[in-house]
Write an enzyme that holds these catalytic residues in place. Structure first.
Site, PDB file in Angstrom:
ATOM      1  N   SER A  77      51.624  63.420 -97.293  1.00 46.17           N
ATOM      2  CA  SER A  77      52.474  63.950 -98.368  1.00 46.17           C
ATOM      3  C   SER A  77      51.924  63.583 -99.729  1.00 46.17           C
ATOM      4  O   SER A  77      52.237  64.233-100.726  1.00 46.17           O
ATOM      5  CB  SER A  77      53.886  63.359 -98.304  1.00 46.17           C
ATOM      6  N   HIS A 136      50.489  70.515 -94.773  1.00 49.45           N
ATOM      7  CA  HIS A 136      51.675  69.732 -95.106  1.00 49.45           C
ATOM      8  C   HIS A 136      52.948  70.424 -94.644  1.00 49.45           C
ATOM      9  O   HIS A 136      53.347  71.451 -95.192  1.00 49.45           O
ATOM     10  CB  HIS A 136      51.703  69.498 -96.629  1.00 49.45           C
ATOM     11  N   GLU A 155      52.468  73.892 -96.559  1.00 51.85           N
ATOM     12  CA  GLU A 155      51.498  73.937 -97.653  1.00 51.85           C
ATOM     13  C   GLU A 155      50.123  73.726 -97.031  1.00 51.85           C
ATOM     14  O   GLU A 155      49.905  72.705 -96.368  1.00 51.85           O
ATOM     15  CB  GLU A 155      51.751  72.799 -98.640  1.00 51.85           C
ATOM     16  N   ASN A 161      55.921  68.647-103.774  1.00 47.81           N
ATOM     17  CA  ASN A 161      56.352  67.315-104.213  1.00 47.81           C
ATOM     18  C   ASN A 161      56.046  67.079-105.684  1.00 47.81           C
ATOM     19  O   ASN A 161      56.757  66.349-106.364  1.00 47.81           O
ATOM     20  CB  ASN A 161      55.723  66.229-103.342  1.00 47.81           C
TER      21      ASN A 161
HETATM   22  N1  LIG Z   1      58.885  62.139 -92.672  1.00 45.97           N
HETATM   23  C1  LIG Z   1      58.774  63.104 -93.557  1.00 45.97           C
HETATM   24  O1  LIG Z   1      59.754  63.592 -94.129  1.00 45.97           O
HETATM   25  C2  LIG Z   1      57.408  63.667 -93.869  1.00 45.97           C
HETATM   26  C3  LIG Z   1      57.314  64.945 -94.447  1.00 45.97           C
HETATM   27  C4  LIG Z   1      56.037  65.488 -94.679  1.00 45.97           C
HETATM   28  C5  LIG Z   1      54.912  64.740 -94.362  1.00 45.97           C
HETATM   29  N2  LIG Z   1      55.030  63.490 -93.843  1.00 45.97           N
HETATM   30  C6  LIG Z   1      53.799  62.758 -93.528  1.00 45.97           C
HETATM   31  O2  LIG Z   1      53.582  62.822 -92.138  1.00 45.97           O
HETATM   32  C7  LIG Z   1      52.895  61.649 -91.693  1.00 45.97           C
HETATM   33  C8  LIG Z   1      53.685  60.994 -90.580  1.00 45.97           C
HETATM   34  O3  LIG Z   1      54.974  60.678 -91.045  1.00 45.97           O
HETATM   35  P1  LIG Z   1      56.179  60.328 -90.059  1.00 45.97           P
HETATM   36  O4  LIG Z   1      57.397  60.336 -90.895  1.00 45.97           O
HETATM   37  O5  LIG Z   1      56.104  61.185 -88.874  1.00 45.97           O
HETATM   38  O6  LIG Z   1      55.823  58.821 -89.674  1.00 45.97           O
HETATM   39  P2  LIG Z   1      56.268  57.984 -88.397  1.00 45.97           P
HETATM   40  O7  LIG Z   1      56.176  56.576 -88.803  1.00 45.97           O
HETATM   41  O8  LIG Z   1      57.550  58.501 -87.849  1.00 45.97           O
HETATM   42  O9  LIG Z   1      55.156  58.299 -87.320  1.00 45.97           O
HETATM   43  C9  LIG Z   1      53.849  57.847 -87.405  1.00 45.97           C
HETATM   44  C10 LIG Z   1      53.303  57.728 -85.982  1.00 45.97           C
HETATM   45  O10 LIG Z   1      51.905  57.551 -86.054  1.00 45.97           O
HETATM   46  C11 LIG Z   1      51.533  56.656 -85.021  1.00 45.97           C
HETATM   47  N3  LIG Z   1      50.218  56.128 -85.311  1.00 45.97           N
HETATM   48  C12 LIG Z   1      49.848  55.148 -86.160  1.00 45.97           C
HETATM   49  N4  LIG Z   1      48.515  54.984 -86.131  1.00 45.97           N
HETATM   50  C13 LIG Z   1      48.020  55.875 -85.254  1.00 45.97           C
HETATM   51  C14 LIG Z   1      46.717  56.191 -84.792  1.00 45.97           C
HETATM   52  N5  LIG Z   1      45.652  55.528 -85.212  1.00 45.97           N
HETATM   53  N6  LIG Z   1      46.595  57.184 -83.902  1.00 45.97           N
HETATM   54  C15 LIG Z   1      47.674  57.845 -83.458  1.00 45.97           C
HETATM   55  N7  LIG Z   1      48.922  57.564 -83.852  1.00 45.97           N
HETATM   56  C16 LIG Z   1      49.101  56.601 -84.738  1.00 45.97           C
HETATM   57  C17 LIG Z   1      52.648  55.645 -84.997  1.00 45.97           C
HETATM   58  O11 LIG Z   1      52.683  54.939 -83.778  1.00 45.97           O
HETATM   59  C18 LIG Z   1      53.861  56.551 -85.214  1.00 45.97           C
HETATM   60  O12 LIG Z   1      54.363  56.978 -83.983  1.00 45.97           O
HETATM   61  C19 LIG Z   1      52.742  60.788 -92.931  1.00 45.97           C
HETATM   62  O13 LIG Z   1      51.488  61.020 -93.482  1.00 45.97           O
HETATM   63  C20 LIG Z   1      53.832  61.289 -93.845  1.00 45.97           C
HETATM   64  O14 LIG Z   1      53.549  61.073 -95.211  1.00 45.97           O
HETATM   65  C21 LIG Z   1      56.260  62.966 -93.561  1.00 45.97           C
END
Ligand SMILES: NC(=O)c1ccc[n+]([C@@H]2O[C@H](COP(=O)([O-])OP(=O)(O)OC[C@H]3O[C@@H](n4cnc5c(N)ncnc54)[C@H](O)[C@@H]3O)[C@@H](O)[C@H]2O)c1
Length: 720
Positions: free
Chosen positions: A430, A451, A463, A501
């Site tokens: 993000s 995204h 995006e 964002n």
């Molecule tokens: N949550 C939101 O609203 C949102 C919206 C858009 C984008 N994002 C982006 O999406 C990404 C993930 O966010 P999230 O909210 O799902 O996070 P999350 O913490 O729910 O999930 C992250 C996952 O990644 C896993 N992980 C960590 N290291 C790893 C690796 N080396 N290989 C494989 N898996 C691994 C973790 O075990 C976890 O299950 C981030 O970059 C975040 O900025 C999040």
């Protein structure tokens, strides 16, 4: 040949059956533009003048029947005054009535989509036969108008007021089986038997087996409804529909009023009522904006389509991370048919990701959208894994691990060594620059941003972020995959916050300034919800999460220190930062600006929390009395200005794409058409004056750009 035009031909066969065929020259679909309606008038005159006719079939030579009126003409036509619009629709009524009154039985063969004006053409004939794959409906209310070519008059007489209200107020597209069940059509057959079925109906009408005159009389006379039925059909529906559509969308309720007022009237008088109501709605800002939205959506889809054409479809995808986003991405991909590997480093995470997907599929089964067999088959498209074992055969990978640049860089470089040379890598980050993530890659041309928005299955926008080195092929493949997932991709360039964002955080900046001035956040939420946002800013921050908001705020502050410095905690603490410090993270730990309890369905329900109110008071430096309008301006001006900057900086290609991204990504009120259309509606000069006033008081977050000032001076607009 009885008649030959650009869009319509009328021919006669040996048995005296005329066939009126829609086949618009040089177009892939049939549309009812002003010119086509003119032709239809000529064609009907020719039919009236022809002697010896025994029946008429109306059909189409294209894959669709008629998709509707030509919406690209709406803005120009709706600019005219109400009297002109009434007169215009009355002319169409005269043509359609002439078809309905032809002195022989008539039938429409609906081979494909028949929407809006297309459906209304079909309603003029005595009978309708429909291909089993076709769809029929009157979606006009979705554009802020109502069916204006007799749909509000004929449909209730044909299928009953209650069913017609459902179709018209709901703007639904209806499948053949449903249309048959309600009596909207007389027969449903496979497409290749359509013609035979139409001719068969005419033959039975000619032989007297079917009484087409009685049918016609029913369709052209007043609706027979007693007072109780009236009450049931109209009053109940109005209450229900008003609640569902909300105060900003008048068309659905207006359509019910038109059906009601016309119910006891003759055809002509009911049509006059319809024409008047149509003209009124066509003149509203809501209609203008919804029509604009439709056109913008077409442009966005066309652009995506051009990318899609350049690449082969993605056969096998993968996602790294089975968290909130990774799990959602896996579900969405599998649900729309692209098999996906879901990799995580923790077994529990994989289990959780799968559990979420299963829950979403189960809901579809509950709603009868899927059978249990289909659910099992779709679930099998998600392959959870802890290893990179099968990554050699993956076309595209979405990285969705934790938002930490070092972790992401490490994961992406490792991944690059394990996949094929042609595999496209994308990141769902993000906040981290795509160029930064590409820095250590050997093949940065194969990398771009993808995204998604949370929740993935519900938010339509993706995006696609083109980094400095991203190739067209990488962008095209990512766009194609997003489309295959049923999403609307919009391609943007790399910058802090990307497009959505970057535009959202100045809005939060406006919110923080309001808190400093002592505004009540619950009131701000109410005002912004009334303005049309799905949730107010405080509530939205709770959903986003204070940790995420603070982190992203810091990134924005670093990227644009001059106007967004305060988002990073440069000055005094904002309400958001204080919430974060006090571990009020929002919904994720059940307390933020509001507290959260579980409702009966286990969903978080927000309740007032005195502790949060007291906390926000700590950041207030004054207790300013602000009107609703002032609050709206303080929230909206920074968001709109940042959208302008994104367009000026070339982060987004067109005003249409910018506006659609905000509507699809963060729920910008659709009836307002987007940030740039909102500026147009206020008037660029008025908007600039407002921004300048606020900038004097509140600083650079509110300062208009030079180019915008110039636009104001020149009387320019974002949309022609
Ligand atoms: N949550 C939101 O609203 C949102 C919206 C858009 C984008 N994002 C982006 O999406 C990404 C993930 O966010 P999230 O909210 O799902 O996070 P999350 O913490 O729910 O999930 C992250 C996952 O990644 C896993 N992980 C960590 N290291 C790893 C690796 N080396 N290989 C494989 N898996 C691994 C973790 O075990 C976890 O299950 C981030 O970059 C975040 O900025 C999040």
């Amino acid at each position: 040949m009885i008649y030959q035009g650009n869009a319509i031909t009328v021919a006669k066969n040996g048995e005296g059956i005329a066939r009126l065929t829609f086949d618009l020259k040089d177009e892939s679909v049939n549309k009812l533009s002003g010119a086509v309606i003119e032709e239809l008038g000529e064609a009907v005159k020719a039919l009236q003048a022809e002697s010896g006719l025994q029946g008429l079939v109306i059909d189409s030579a294209k894959a669709v029947f008629i998709v509707g009126a030509d919406i690209t003409e709406f803005h120009g036509v709706f600019e005219k005054d109400e009297a002109f619009l009434v007169e215009m629709n009355q002319r169409v009524h005269a043509i359609f009535n002439a078809i309905e009154d032809l002195p022989f039985p008539t039938v429409t063969a609906i081979n494909g989509i028949a929407l809006g004006g297309g459906c209304e053409v079909a309603l003029t004939t005595d009978y309708r036969v429909m291909a089993d794959s076709a769809k029929l409906g009157l979606p006009e209310t979705k554009l802020g108008i109502l069916p204006g070519w007799g749909g509000c008059v004929r449909l209730p007489r044909l299928i009953g007021a209650d069913n017609a209200i459902e179709w018209i107020a709901g703007g639904t597209e209806n499948k053949a089986a449903a249309a048959l069940k309600m009596g909207a059509v007389d027969a449903v057959v496979p497409g290749d038997q359509l013609e035979a079925a139409a001719l068969d109906l005419l033959a039975r009408a000619a032989s007297g087996e079917l009484d087409y005159r009685a049918r016609r009389a029913e369709k052209t006379s007043p609706l027979k409804l007693g007072p109780i039925e009236q009450m049931m059909a109209f009053e109940t529906a109005k209450g229900y529909v008003a609640g569902k559509a909300g105060p900003h969308y008048p068309a659905p309720v207006e359509s019910i009023k038109v059906i009601q007022k016309g119910a006891g009237e003759s055809r002509e008088r009911a049509q006059a009522i319809e024409a008047k109501a149509f003209a009124k709605l066509a003149k509203t800002d809501v209609c203008f904006n919804l029509v604009g939205l439709f056109l913008n959506d077409q442009l966005v889809k066309k652009k995506a389509g051009q990318y899609e054409k350049q690449v082969e479809p993605i056969q096998q995808a993968a996602v790294l991370g089975a968290g909130i986003m990774g799990g959602g991405i896996a579900y969405q991909s599998a649900s729309k048919g692209t098999p996906i590997l879901m990799k995580d480093i923790k077994e529990e995470a994989l289990e959780l990701g799968l559990k979420e997907a299963r829950k979403l599929f189960a809901k579809q089964v509950e709603r009868k959208k899927l059978t249990t067999e289909q659910m099992a088959e779709k679930l099998s498209h998600i392959r959870p894994t802890l290893s990179y074992g099968d990554f050699g055969h993956v076309d595209l990978v979405v990285e969705a691990v934790v938002e930490n640049p070092k972790v992401k860089e490490a994961v992406l470089t490792e991944l690059e060594g394990l996949v094929d040379e042609t595999t496209i890598l994308t990141s769902n980050t993000s906040t981290i620059s795509i160029d930064r993530l590409a820095r250590n890659l050997k093949r940065p041309e194969n990398f771009c941003g993808m995204h998604f928005f949370n929740p993935v299955h519900r938010m339509p926008l993706v995006e696609v972020i083109r980094g400095e080195k991203s190739s067209d092929a990488a962008v095209a493949a990512t766009v194609a995959y997003a489309r295959a997932m049923g999403k609307t991709p919009i391609v943007v360039n790399d910058c802090p916050g990307f497009l959505v964002n970057r535009v959202l955080f100045p809005y939060f900046g406006g919110f923080s300034l309001l808190m400093e001035q002592g505004a009540d956040f619950q009131r701000v939420d109410k005002i912004m919800e009334k303005f049309g946002w799905p949730m107010g800013p405080a509530y939205l921050l709770d959903v986003v999460g204070m940790d995420t908001a603070v982190h992203a705020g810091e990134v924005m502050a670093e990227g644009f220190p001059e106007r967004m410095g305060s988002l990073g905690g440069g000055g005094d603490k904002s309400a958001i930062q204080l919430m974060f410090e006090r571990e009020r993270l929002g919904q994720k730990n059940a307390k933020g600006f509001y507290a959260y309890e579980e409702d009966k369905k286990g969903k978080p329900k927000k309740v007032v929390d005195e502790a949060a109110i007291a906390l926000v008071k700590e950041v207030a430096k004054e207790s300013r009395e602000l009107s609703d309008e002032e609050i709206i301006a303080r929230m909206m001006v920074p968001l709109c200005l940042e959208t302008v900057r994104c367009l000026e900086d070339g982060i987004v290609g067109t005003a249409a794409e910018a506006d659609m991204a905000l509507i699809y990504g963060i729920g910008f009120p659709p009836f307002r058409g987007g940030a740039l259309r909102y500026i147009d509606a206020l008037g660029v000069a008025e908007f600039v004056a407002q921004a300048e006033r606020l900038a004097e008081e509140l600083g650079p977050l509110y300062a208009p750009t030079e180019r915008l000032r110039q636009m104001a001076a020149d009387g320019a607009r974002f949309y022609a």
